[in-house]
Write a protein that holds these residues in place. Structure first.
Motif, short mmCIF file in Angstrom:
data_model
loop_
_atom_site.label_atom_id
_atom_site.label_comp_id
_atom_site.label_asym_id
_atom_site.label_seq_id
_atom_site.Cartn_x
_atom_site.Cartn_y
_atom_site.Cartn_z
N SER A 1 2.48 0.77 0.47
CA SER A 1 1.39 0.18 -0.30
C SER A 1 0.63 -0.88 0.51
CB SER A 1 1.92 -0.45 -1.59
OG SER A 1 2.07 0.53 -2.60
N ALA A 2 1.21 -1.35 1.60
CA ALA A 2 0.49 -2.33 2.43
C ALA A 2 -0.84 -1.77 2.91
CB ALA A 2 1.36 -2.74 3.63
N LEU B 1 4.94 -7.59 0.19
CA LEU B 1 5.06 -6.78 1.39
C LEU B 1 4.64 -7.61 2.60
CD1 LEU B 1 3.27 -3.65 -0.10
CD2 LEU B 1 5.72 -4.15 -0.11
N ALA B 2 5.45 -7.58 3.63
CA ALA B 2 5.17 -8.41 4.81
C ALA B 2 5.39 -7.59 6.08
CB ALA B 2 6.04 -9.66 4.81
N PRO B 3 4.55 -6.60 6.33
CA PRO B 3 4.72 -5.78 7.54
C PRO B 3 4.35 -6.57 8.79
CG PRO B 3 2.66 -5.24 6.46
CD PRO B 3 3.37 -6.20 5.54
N ARG C 1 -3.12 2.71 12.33
CA ARG C 1 -1.84 3.41 12.27
C ARG C 1 -0.84 2.55 11.50
NH1 ARG C 1 -2.20 7.65 15.10
NH2 ARG C 1 -0.03 8.14 14.62
N ALA C 2 0.23 3.19 11.04
CA ALA C 2 1.28 2.46 10.33
C ALA C 2 2.61 3.15 10.56
CB ALA C 2 0.97 2.40 8.83
N GLY C 3 3.68 2.36 10.55
CA GLY C 3 5.02 2.93 10.60
C GLY C 3 5.24 3.80 9.38
N HIS D 1 5.30 -1.58 9.90
CA HIS D 1 4.30 -2.21 10.77
C HIS D 1 2.96 -1.51 10.55
CE1 HIS D 1 4.44 1.16 13.65
NE2 HIS D 1 5.76 1.12 13.52
N VAL D 2 1.88 -2.28 10.72
CA VAL D 2 0.53 -1.76 10.48
C VAL D 2 -0.37 -2.22 11.62
CG1 VAL D 2 -1.50 -1.81 8.98
CG2 VAL D 2 0.81 -1.84 7.97
N GLU D 3 -1.11 -1.27 12.17
CA GLU D 3 -2.17 -1.57 13.12
C GLU D 3 -3.48 -1.25 12.42
OE1 GLU D 3 -3.94 0.08 17.38
OE2 GLU D 3 -1.90 0.63 16.75
N TRP D 4 -4.16 -2.25 11.93
CA TRP D 4 -5.32 -2.09 11.07
C TRP D 4 -6.59 -2.20 11.89
CZ3 TRP D 4 -6.48 0.11 6.82
CH2 TRP D 4 -7.56 -0.28 6.02
N THR D 5 -7.35 -1.10 11.98
CA THR D 5 -8.56 -1.09 12.81
C THR D 5 -9.74 -0.50 12.03
OG1 THR D 5 -7.99 1.09 13.73
CG2 THR D 5 -7.23 -0.87 14.94
#
Length: 341
Positions: free
Chosen positions: A120-121, A174-176, A327-329, A334-338
């Motif tokens: 949900s992050a 949530l704390a990715p 991308r996200a795990g 983990h989240v790479e938000w672009t």
């Protein structure tokens, strides 16, 4: 890919996702399982794609075994938080394969239904991006929704470096590991939410709650805590049926003054190929009719062949715009938000 190949692949994946116990368990199966029981014979003779990108047979097996442990079977005293030798663990596994054969056989029939709340992050981030872009309330349609826990992402809080997005006292936080810009500040308003699943789970029913918890890995209690908190918050809103038929009907309804957000997280691969094609046609057809005051969004968090993470994609209508959102795990850890500017 053979069954043992799939087990070793899953072992590496589980270890990389922070579950050394699951990596160990899958490796033990690869090293020691022989076609000596009915369950073992079924696994060795399985037809089709056994891998995580296909039918996820090792995870079906792991979930089935964990369910017996949660019910007090032989595995209860050898699963985390207990620490035992490989021989003791394997002895309990072999006993379970025989003792609980009927239950394991039933569980192997169905794909995993993790309903991983941490995914949900990315839904929080995508929802805020859409709210910021359009300034309209959202209608949510989740494909492969399981128990519908990720239909309530707007009631969860996202912690990005100490900055809270959402209700600061939310029971689900949530704390990715977050990389990239922080989410938009616009707070989404959800006007309607429903999901679809071939086998929807009601988290208020003991058997369904067991299934949800069984697919959470035994040495990751933080996932169990988040799931329990989400179950306490959620009211089931998931229909039973084929995603394509359901989506065709849902897209036929007028949504003036709303953004219709269709989404799925690590679910598309489990849909039959014909359902994928029909669902895609339904979405694209509806997209051609979208207007500025009735936009359509299609968001996916799905495996794209890159090890360790899923791609985040967004299509928007009118215009059929396609964005790579990062991308996200697979578990949302983990989240790479672009997002685009």
């Amino acid at each position: 890919m053979t069954f043992k190949d799939a087990l070793r692949h899953q072992a590496r994946s589980c270890t990389g996702l922070g579950s050394p116990f699951m990596g160990r368990l899958m490796t033990l199966f690869a090293d020691r399982l022989r076609p000596e029981t009915a369950i073992a014979n079924r696994l060795f003779n399985w037809q089709g794609d056994l891998s995580p990108s296909g039918q996820s047979v090792p995870l079906r097996l792991a979930g089935a075994l964990h369910a017996t442990a949660l019910q007090g079977g032989p595995l209860r005293d050898v699963y985390p938080p207990h620490t035992v030798s490989d021989d003791a663990l394997w002895s309990a596994v072999k006993e379970t394969l025989i003792r609980d054969e009927a239950q394991l056989d039933r569980w192997l029939d169905s794909p995993p239904q993790t309903n991983e709340v941490r995914r949900s992050a990315v839904l929080i981030a995508a929802g805020r991006w859409l709210a910021d872009r359009y300034g309209l309330p959202l209608v949510l349609s989740e494909l492969g929704a399981s128990a519908g826990l990720n239909l309530f992402w707007d009631r969860y809080a996202l912690d990005v470096g100490g900055q809270i997005f959402g209700d600061p006292v939310a029971t689900v936080r949530l704390a990715p590991d977050w990389q990239g810009p922080t989410p938009a500040t616009s707070q989404p308003q959800v006007a309607d939410r429903r999901g679809i699943d071939l086998n929807p789970l009601d988290p208020n029913q003991p058997a369904d709650a067991l299934r949800l918890r069984a697919y959470l890995w035994p040495d990751q209690p933080e996932r169990r805590a988040l799931t329990d908190a989400a179950i306490a918050l959620a009211t089931p809103s998931v229909d039973r049926g084929d995603v394509a038929s359901w989506l065709e009907q849902r897209l036929s309804q007028t949504r003036k003054g709303h953004v219709h957000l269709i989404y799925h997280t690590i679910a598309w691969q489990y849909f039959p190929q014909e359902s994928q094609k029909r669902a895609t046609r339904a979405i694209e057809s509806a997209g051609q009719k979208a207007t500025a005051d009735e936009p359509l969004a299609w968001f996916g968090m799905e495996s794209d062949g890159t090890p360790g993470s899923a791609g985040l994609t967004l299509r928007l209508w009118p215009g059929d715009l396609v964005f790579k959102m990062g991308r996200a795990g697979f578990h949302g850890q983990h989240v790479e938000w672009t997002p685009p500017d």
